[in-house]
Scaffold this motif. Structure first.
Motif, PDB file in Angstrom:
ATOM      1  N   VAL A  52       0.840  -1.203   0.000  1.00  0.00           N
ATOM      2  CA  VAL A  52       0.000   0.000   0.000  1.00  0.00           C
ATOM      3  C   VAL A  52       0.874   1.251   0.000  1.00  0.00           C
ATOM      4  N   ASN A  53       1.889   1.287   0.858  1.00  0.00           N
ATOM      5  CA  ASN A  53       2.779   2.458   0.913  1.00  0.00           C
ATOM      6  C   ASN A  53       3.477   2.699  -0.421  1.00  0.00           C
ATOM      7  N   ARG A  54       4.004   1.642  -1.026  1.00  0.00           N
ATOM      8  CA  ARG A  54       4.709   1.800  -2.313  1.00  0.00           C
ATOM      9  C   ARG A  54       3.762   2.267  -3.413  1.00  0.00           C
ATOM     10  N   SER A  55       2.554   1.742  -3.425  1.00  0.00           N
ATOM     11  CA  SER A  55       1.577   2.154  -4.435  1.00  0.00           C
ATOM     12  C   SER A  55       1.240   3.639  -4.285  1.00  0.00           C
ATOM     13  N   LEU A  56       0.986   4.061  -3.061  1.00  0.00           N
ATOM     14  CA  LEU A  56       0.666   5.471  -2.822  1.00  0.00           C
ATOM     15  C   LEU A  56       1.874   6.381  -3.081  1.00  0.00           C
ATOM     16  N   TYR A  57       3.068   5.906  -2.761  1.00  0.00           N
ATOM     17  CA  TYR A  57       4.276   6.691  -3.011  1.00  0.00           C
ATOM     18  C   TYR A  57       4.474   6.886  -4.517  1.00  0.00           C
ATOM     19  N   THR A  58       4.240   5.839  -5.281  1.00  0.00           N
ATOM     20  CA  THR A  58       4.349   5.938  -6.740  1.00  0.00           C
ATOM     21  C   THR A  58       3.344   6.952  -7.277  1.00  0.00           C
TER      22      THR A  58
END
Length: 118
Positions: free
Chosen positions: A27-33
């Motif tokens: 979730v964090n990586r998706s939102l960061y992207t």
């Protein structure tokens, strides 16, 4: 994730209330992207989750949840414009939820299949 996606806030403390481990990382990586690309989400998915497995049955510490989520009204935007003309749709989601040492339950792993998978 839908709420944090409104501003692509990969650092929202709310995320850790519901997810941990691999799930929180995804979730964090998706939102960061999305943040890096100037993309936000609008709307929300329509979920109808159901427990599909309980383990152990007499005093569960892990449950599996299945859903046929509808993302038709949860779309990505950039600079106020719809990112692409591909509509959302119904997709299969499976999530593992584990009881934590503090007694709370958090998603530890999940899989989201493509549109039309349910």
């Amino acid at each position: 994730m839908a709420k944090a996606g409104e501003t692509a806030d990969w650092q929202s403390p709310e995320l850790a209330k519901y997810a941990t481990g691999d799930a929180l990382g995804v979730v964090n990586r998706s939102l960061y992207t999305d943040h890096l690309n100037g993309v936000v989400s609008k709307g929300a998915p329509a979920n109808t989750p159901q427990v599909s497995k309980v383990d152990p049955a007499d005093n569960p510490t892990m449950i599996m949840i299945s859903d046929c989520s509808d993302s038709s009204n949860w779309l990505k935007y950039k600079d106020g414009q719809l990112l692409n003309d591909t509509p959302g749709g119904r997709r299969s989601i499976t999530a593992e939820v584990k009881k934590q040492q503090d007694g709370t339950w958090r998603v530890t792993r999940f899989a989201v299949e493509g549109v039309g998978s349910c």
